[in-house]
Structures are given as structure tokens and as C-alpha cells.
Write a protein that holds these residues in place. Structure first.
Motif, PDB file in Angstrom:
ATOM      1  N   THR A 286       0.834  -1.212   0.000  1.00  0.00           N
ATOM      2  CA  THR A 286       0.000   0.000   0.000  1.00  0.00           C
ATOM      3  C   THR A 286       0.864   1.256   0.000  1.00  0.00           C
ATOM      4  O   THR A 286       1.882   1.329   0.704  1.00  0.00           O
ATOM      5  CB  THR A 286      -0.931   0.010   1.235  1.00  0.00           C
ATOM      6  OG1 THR A 286      -1.791  -1.122   1.166  1.00  0.00           O
ATOM      7  CG2 THR A 286      -1.781   1.275   1.266  1.00  0.00           C
ATOM      8  N   ARG A 287       0.432   2.241  -0.772  1.00  0.00           N
ATOM      9  CA  ARG A 287       1.075   3.553  -0.785  1.00  0.00           C
ATOM     10  C   ARG A 287      -0.012   4.622  -0.663  1.00  0.00           C
ATOM     11  O   ARG A 287      -1.040   4.540  -1.335  1.00  0.00           O
ATOM     12  CB  ARG A 287       1.885   3.773  -2.064  1.00  0.00           C
ATOM     13  CG  ARG A 287       3.133   2.900  -2.166  1.00  0.00           C
ATOM     14  CD  ARG A 287       4.152   3.306  -1.113  1.00  0.00           C
ATOM     15  NE  ARG A 287       5.369   2.511  -1.158  1.00  0.00           N
ATOM     16  CZ  ARG A 287       5.577   1.398  -0.455  1.00  0.00           C
ATOM     17  NH1 ARG A 287       4.612   0.941   0.338  1.00  0.00           N
ATOM     18  NH2 ARG A 287       6.709   0.746  -0.539  1.00  0.00           N
ATOM     19  N   THR A 288       0.232   5.629   0.197  1.00  0.00           N
ATOM     20  CA  THR A 288      -0.763   6.669   0.478  1.00  0.00           C
ATOM     21  C   THR A 288      -0.154   8.047   0.272  1.00  0.00           C
ATOM     22  O   THR A 288       0.964   8.314   0.732  1.00  0.00           O
ATOM     23  CB  THR A 288      -1.276   6.539   1.919  1.00  0.00           C
ATOM     24  OG1 THR A 288      -1.880   5.253   2.092  1.00  0.00           O
ATOM     25  CG2 THR A 288      -2.312   7.611   2.226  1.00  0.00           C
ATOM     26  N   ASP A 290      -0.300  12.246   0.876  1.00  0.00           N
ATOM     27  CA  ASP A 290      -0.746  13.112   1.961  1.00  0.00           C
ATOM     28  C   ASP A 290      -1.955  13.937   1.511  1.00  0.00           C
ATOM     29  O   ASP A 290      -2.351  13.925   0.340  1.00  0.00           O
ATOM     30  CB  ASP A 290       0.383  14.005   2.473  1.00  0.00           C
ATOM     31  CG  ASP A 290       0.941  14.970   1.425  1.00  0.00           C
ATOM     32  OD1 ASP A 290       0.196  15.341   0.485  1.00  0.00           O
ATOM     33  OD2 ASP A 290       2.109  15.369   1.555  1.00  0.00           O
ATOM     34  N   GLU A 291      -2.561  14.648   2.450  1.00  0.00           N
ATOM     35  CA  GLU A 291      -3.778  15.393   2.150  1.00  0.00           C
ATOM     36  C   GLU A 291      -3.537  16.503   1.136  1.00  0.00           C
ATOM     37  O   GLU A 291      -4.390  16.777   0.294  1.00  0.00           O
ATOM     38  CB  GLU A 291      -4.361  15.968   3.446  1.00  0.00           C
ATOM     39  CG  GLU A 291      -4.904  14.913   4.389  1.00  0.00           C
ATOM     40  CD  GLU A 291      -5.592  15.517   5.601  1.00  0.00           C
ATOM     41  OE1 GLU A 291      -5.974  16.704   5.531  1.00  0.00           O
ATOM     42  OE2 GLU A 291      -5.754  14.810   6.603  1.00  0.00           O
ATOM     43  N   THR A 294      -3.336  14.922  -2.298  1.00  0.00           N
ATOM     44  CA  THR A 294      -4.660  14.401  -2.650  1.00  0.00           C
ATOM     45  C   THR A 294      -5.580  15.523  -3.093  1.00  0.00           C
ATOM     46  O   THR A 294      -6.269  15.419  -4.119  1.00  0.00           O
ATOM     47  CB  THR A 294      -5.267  13.646  -1.459  1.00  0.00           C
ATOM     48  OG1 THR A 294      -4.425  12.537  -1.111  1.00  0.00           O
ATOM     49  CG2 THR A 294      -6.656  13.134  -1.794  1.00  0.00           C
ATOM     50  N   GLY A 468      -7.501   1.874  -5.918  1.00  0.00           N
ATOM     51  CA  GLY A 468      -7.345   3.115  -5.169  1.00  0.00           C
ATOM     52  C   GLY A 468      -8.668   3.737  -4.777  1.00  0.00           C
ATOM     53  O   GLY A 468      -9.702   3.491  -5.388  1.00  0.00           O
ATOM     54  N   VAL A 470     -10.159   7.430  -2.182  1.00  0.00           N
ATOM     55  CA  VAL A 470      -9.884   8.519  -1.247  1.00  0.00           C
ATOM     56  C   VAL A 470     -10.718   8.292   0.006  1.00  0.00           C
ATOM     57  O   VAL A 470     -11.942   8.184  -0.063  1.00  0.00           O
ATOM     58  CB  VAL A 470     -10.220   9.890  -1.857  1.00  0.00           C
ATOM     59  CG1 VAL A 470     -10.010  10.995  -0.827  1.00  0.00           C
ATOM     60  CG2 VAL A 470      -9.372  10.142  -3.094  1.00  0.00           C
ATOM     61  N   ARG A 474      -7.232  11.264   2.082  1.00  0.00           N
ATOM     62  CA  ARG A 474      -5.969  10.830   1.499  1.00  0.00           C
ATOM     63  C   ARG A 474      -6.211   9.751   0.452  1.00  0.00           C
ATOM     64  O   ARG A 474      -7.028   8.849   0.644  1.00  0.00           O
ATOM     65  CB  ARG A 474      -5.043  10.300   2.596  1.00  0.00           C
ATOM     66  CG  ARG A 474      -4.805  11.305   3.719  1.00  0.00           C
ATOM     67  CD  ARG A 474      -3.852  10.753   4.774  1.00  0.00           C
ATOM     68  NE  ARG A 474      -2.493  10.704   4.278  1.00  0.00           N
ATOM     69  CZ  ARG A 474      -1.456  10.258   5.001  1.00  0.00           C
ATOM     70  NH1 ARG A 474      -1.659   9.815   6.242  1.00  0.00           N
ATOM     71  NH2 ARG A 474      -0.241  10.243   4.503  1.00  0.00           N
ATOM     72  N   THR A 476      -5.223   6.543  -1.419  1.00  0.00           N
ATOM     73  CA  THR A 476      -4.460   5.332  -1.138  1.00  0.00           C
ATOM     74  C   THR A 476      -4.623   4.349  -2.279  1.00  0.00           C
ATOM     75  O   THR A 476      -5.737   4.130  -2.762  1.00  0.00           O
ATOM     76  CB  THR A 476      -4.919   4.678   0.174  1.00  0.00           C
ATOM     77  OG1 THR A 476      -4.652   5.555   1.261  1.00  0.00           O
ATOM     78  CG2 THR A 476      -4.196   3.363   0.417  1.00  0.00           C
ATOM     79  N   THR A 478      -3.712   0.327  -3.174  1.00  0.00           N
ATOM     80  CA  THR A 478      -3.253  -0.970  -2.715  1.00  0.00           C
ATOM     81  C   THR A 478      -2.926  -1.836  -3.925  1.00  0.00           C
ATOM     82  O   THR A 478      -3.749  -1.983  -4.830  1.00  0.00           O
ATOM     83  CB  THR A 478      -4.319  -1.668  -1.853  1.00  0.00           C
ATOM     84  OG1 THR A 478      -4.601  -0.852  -0.712  1.00  0.00           O
ATOM     85  CG2 THR A 478      -3.826  -3.033  -1.378  1.00  0.00           C
ATOM     86  N   THR A 499       3.563   6.528  -7.347  1.00  0.00           N
ATOM     87  CA  THR A 499       3.315   7.514  -6.294  1.00  0.00           C
ATOM     88  C   THR A 499       4.114   8.786  -6.533  1.00  0.00           C
ATOM     89  O   THR A 499       3.600   9.904  -6.342  1.00  0.00           O
ATOM     90  CB  THR A 499       3.677   6.913  -4.920  1.00  0.00           C
ATOM     91  OG1 THR A 499       2.940   5.688  -4.730  1.00  0.00           O
ATOM     92  CG2 THR A 499       3.339   7.874  -3.795  1.00  0.00           C
TER      93      THR A 499
END
Length: 513
Positions: A286-288, A290-291, A294, A468, A470, A474, A476, A478, A499
Motif C-alpha cells: 500500500t502507498r498513500t 498526503d492530504e 490528494t 485506489g 480517497v 488521502r 491510497t 493498494t 506515487t
């Protein structure tokens, strides 16, 4: 939001557009989903919106119906257990629930949304589906579980044990294919509600419809009122019959050359020769974002590049795949919501069912080495946007032709099969309103899927899946992969390039405004 603010510039997407249309219908305002794409501000929509009562509701539908393309794909694919392929939602409740009202609300959902009552049987090697009427004696859909006195670890164990029991207990031939479990008495929260439904009868868009209706139905039942969820939109049965007839009449035959060309793209590389897709283990990475990034991708990028969020995401993905494969042309399978405007007089804005489409697309990505701030990110996004606009019918025709087309068409499209990576952006779960107009909502927070949704012996339809959404502000993604085919280091490198490309696009979009 002002009357002249652009829907897509505010982060809107095709899935949110259906939510808008659905909620407007409940207030007596009528739009087609496509209107939001041609009239992208409130001021423009005001010129095309209509008012008036819903069309007459014919009540629950019954009868046989053809398998939709995605259902046909699922049921004709060898699997360890066709009964165990579910979606779920764990909901944190916003107050002490009334179990009787909750049971009444769930029963109302089963009556109102015909697809939830579907049954599937196999006869002489062929699968069939049938829509029975609502049962005279409603099925008991809700089980209750008291968590009083349990430690946090014991609570987690109780939740997971119950979830897995629900997941493994569905029977697509007998039903019902929606089940629920209510957990109360736990520490620091009024309760949880777990919903489990077989994927044959539900998809991501359907969950949003279902949770809105659950909230409405619960409050009506809790206040002692009859549950009324408004007039039905086009039934899943009528949609399936209409699509099958549309394709059988040759209406999509002209798309065949495009799909044959899309299937000719070279497959993605593998680290090891894939084993037969029977019992292969799957893992996730998983990679997320930041706000800040996003928000920029959802709002700044569509404005800066005059495009939609899916185009932005796919531009970044295609670049990451081009870097991995060291090729200018890459292939990816795209999942779509499937509720396309191809049949006259059809309204699917509040129809529950499994409409998902999967179709291949080949994308040309030049200058694949540049992943830095000096790259012309606007040119990349616009190039991908132009290529995606050439996909006929947003991809609906690929699966439809493979399912309902002539024997020659089916043979030509089955010749190569799907690619090795599938991409699916599920939209903004944060955008779903949980409260009602008359007070607090039933649901305080949504915690996504819970428990073992799928039989662990089934590895999935693709060697790689990038999924993916939101949530909590954020974005994300997977990545699902099989370690017998791809090393973790390989998947991590592609995910991190993806990413980083999104980060660079977000930065460029902010600076372009």
C-alpha cells in the motif's frame, strides 16, 4: 460551492455524478448522469434540470434474466468456491441502535432492490440467474452480538470470527445474498454494523446507494413510519435483458477492430513463470499520498489540465509501467462502473447490482525516463486523456461483445484474453453523506471491507491489481500481487514510481493555478 464552480474542478468524478443524480431524484429534481458532463456547473444544470414526480413504480420485478458480462466472467472462471466472493462494509454507528428498526430497514432493502434477491443455479454446465419475488415471510438478515466485558483483543477476535462466518455462509443458489451482524456493548462506541453481500449482486456504486437507503429506512422504521424508499429506477433485470438484445442486434459490432487492436499490446513482464491460477498466494503493498497532494489531484489538476481525475491517475500509472517495461507502449485493463448511457429510457442512478466493466487499453508514453519536476506533466496528462477518449463507450462493449456477440466475435475477442494488470479507482468515499436531513445519521464512520471477502484459494483475475480510493482525505492505492510471479521489490518499485509521478503532477498542478 458557488453556482459557477465546476463539478470536476471540485473533485467530481463519474461515480460522484451518479450520487448527485440519485440524491436529486429523491427531492423531485431529475437529471441524466451525462448532463453533469455537458453542464458542469450548478448554473448550467439549472437550464436542463426537470421537476415532477417519479415514473410509476411497478413494484418488485421477477423472472429469469441473462447473466451480465461481469457475472458471466465470474461464473465461467474456474474457482475454488463460487459462493465465497463477497464485498463488505464495517460501519461504526452513531448512537445506540434499535435492532428491530434495523432489521426492518434491511428487509426493506431486500424488497426494494431486486438484485439483492437474485439466485444462481448451474444446469448442464451453464449458469442461470433468476429474480424471485420478496419472500412472504422475510428472511432473518441480522444477527446480534454482545461485546460487553470483552477486552479490545477479544472484541477484535469476536468481530473477525463473526465476519468470516458471514463471508463463508452465503449460498448463491438459496440466498439471501445480503447478511448483517450487529455488535453492541463494546467499549467506547455505541456499536458496529457489518454488512456482507455477494459480489454477484453488488458493486462499489451500489454500496453508496444501499448505505444511503439504509440510513433513510432505519430512521423511518425507528420513528414508527412505513419505510418508503421512493420509486425504483430501471431494474437490473431489465438492464441485463436490454443490453443482451442491444448487442445481439449488432449495435456494438463496429467496436470490434478497436478491441482487437487493444488486445495486441505486449504483456507486462514477470519475475517468475506464473503458476496455474488455482491456489497461488496473494500479498498486498500500500502507498498513500498526503492530504495536500490528494487535494491537488482532485481539485487543482482537473482545473489546470481541463481533465478528470481518472485521466490524471492513469497518466501516472502508464508512466510507471513504461519505466518498468522499458517500452513506450503499455497495456492495462481498466475497471469501470459500467452504468453507461447506451440504452434509451434507462435510469440506473439508484439501481443496485453488479455492473462493473473490465476492458483493455493500450497507452503510448514517450520520454519514459523523466520522472522529475522538469517534465512537461501537462503534456503527459493531456496525451493520456486524448488516448482514453478513443475508447468506445467507456469500455462497456468489450465485455458485452465477449458475452453476447456472435460466435465469430466471441472467438476473436477470447483469442488473447485479459492483460496482467488491472486498475480500479473507486472514487471518494469521504463524499458520502451519512446523516439524514432530519437529524444525526445511523452511521458515524465507514471502515471499509472487513473479514475474508474471498476464498483464499482464489488468486484473483490478474497477476497485478492496483486499487485506489480517497478516504479520510488521502488517496491510497493498494497493489495486490502474487509472490510466485512478481518479487516484492519489483512491485514496490512500480508502486513508488506511480506515487512519485502523482506527487509531481500534484505539485505541477498547484503551481499552474
Amino acid at each position: 460551492m458557488g453556482a459557477d464552480d465546476n463539478f470536476f474542478a471540485l473533485g467530481g468524478d463519474s461515480i460522484l455524478s451518479m450520487q448527485v443524480v440519485s440524491r436529486l431524484r429523491r427531492t423531485g429534481l431529475h437529471l441524466a448522469t451525462k448532463d453533469l458532463f455537458t453542464h458542469q456547473t450548478v448554473a448550467e444544470l439549472a437550464t436542463v434540470v426537470t421537476t415532477g414526480p417519479d415514473r410509476a413504480d411497478d413494484g418488485p420485478v421477477t423472472g429469469d434474466l441473462p447473466l451480465t458480462p461481469i457475472q458471466h466472467w465470474f461464473l465461467t472462471t474456474p474457482r475454488a468456491n463460487h459462493h465465497h466472493f463477497n464485498q463488505s462494509a464495517l460501519l461504526e454507528l452513531d448512537g445506540e441502535p434499535d435492532p428491530t428498526a434495523l432489521e426492518a430497514a434491511l428487509t426493506a432493502l431486500l424488497t426494494h432492490h431486486d438484485a439483492l434477491r437474485l439466485r444462481f443455479t448451474e444446469q448442464e454446465g451453464r449458469w442461470h440467474q433468476h429474480n424471485p419475488p420478496p419472500p412472504a415471510t422475510p428472511d432473518r438478515l441480522l444477527t446480534r452480538h454482545d461485546l460487553t466485558g470483552l477486552t479490545p483483543d477479544q472484541t477484535d477476535t469476536a468481530l473477525r470470527t463473526t465476519a468470516d462466518t458471514l463471508h463463508t455462509g452465503l449460498d448463491i443458489g438459496r440466498g439471501p445474498l445480503l447478511r448483517a451482524a450487529l455488535f453492541t456493548g463494546g467499549r467506547d462506541h455505541p456499536g458496529y454494523l457489518l454488512l456482507v453481500a455477494h459480489h454477484l449482486v453488488i458493486d462499489a456504486v451500489s454500496w453508496r446507494i444501499l448505505l444511503d437507503d439504509l440510513d433513510t429506512a432505519y430512521h423511518q422504521a425507528a420513528q414508527g413510519h412505513p419505510v418508503t424508499l421512493g420509486a425504483r429506477t430501471t431494474s437490473f433485470r431489465d438492464w441485463a435483458r436490454g443490453l443482451a438484445a442491444h448487442v445481439a442486434a449488432g449495435a456494438l459490432d463496429h467496436e470490434l477492430p478497436y478491441w482487437e487492436e487493444a488486445l495486441n499490446s505486449a504483456p507486462l513482464p514477470v519475475d517468475h513463470t506464473p503458476e496455474p491460477a488455482t491456489t497461488a498466494e496473494t500479498r498486498t503493498l500500500t502507498r498513500t499520498l498526503d492530504e495536500s497532494d490528494t487535494t491537488a489531484l482532485l481539485r487543482a489538476a482537473p482545473t489546470a489540465y481541463r481533465t478528470r481525475i481518472n485521466d490524471v491517475l492513469l497518466a501516472a500509472l502508464a508512466l510507471a509501467l513504461a519505466r518498468w517495461t522499458d517500452r513506450d507502449r503499455v497495456s492495462v485493463d481498466l475497471e469501470g462502473h459500467g452504468r453507461e448511457d447506451v440504452l434509451d429510457g434507462v435510469d440506473l442512478s439508484r439501481t443496485v447490482g453488479w455492473f462493473t466493466t473490465v476492458h483493455p487499453v493500450g497507452l503510448h508514453i514517450p520520454d519514459r525516463a523523466d520522472l522529475g519536476p522538469t517534465r512537461d506533466w501537462r503534456a503527459l496528462v493531456k496525451s493520456v486523456r486524448r488516448q482514453l477518449r478513443t475508447v468506445p463507450g467507456n469500455g462497456l462493449g468489450f465485455g458485452a461483445l465477449r458475452t453476447y456477440g456472435s460466435p465469430d466475435i466471441r472467438r476473436r475477442l477470447e483469442r488473447t484474453g485479459h492483460g496482467r494488470l488491472v486498475f480500479n479507482y473507486l472514487g471518494q468515499w469521504d463524499a458520502r453523506r451519512t446523516g439524514t436531513d432530519t437529524g444525526g445519521g445511523l452511521i458515524r464512520a465507514e471502515h471499509g471491507s472487513f473479514g475474508q471477502d474471498h476464498d483464499p484459494r482464489d488468486p484473483g483475475s490478474h497477476l497485478l491489481e492496483a486499487v485506489g480510493a480517497v478516504q479520510n482525505g488521502r488517496l491510497t492505492f493498494t497493489w495486490h500481487y502474487r509472490p510466485d510471479t512478481h518479487e516484492e521489490t519489483t512491485v514496490r518499485a512500480v508502486a513508488e514510481d506511480f506515487t512519485e509521478a502523482l506527487h509531481q503532477i500534484a505539485r505541477h498542478a498547484r503551481n499552474s493555478l
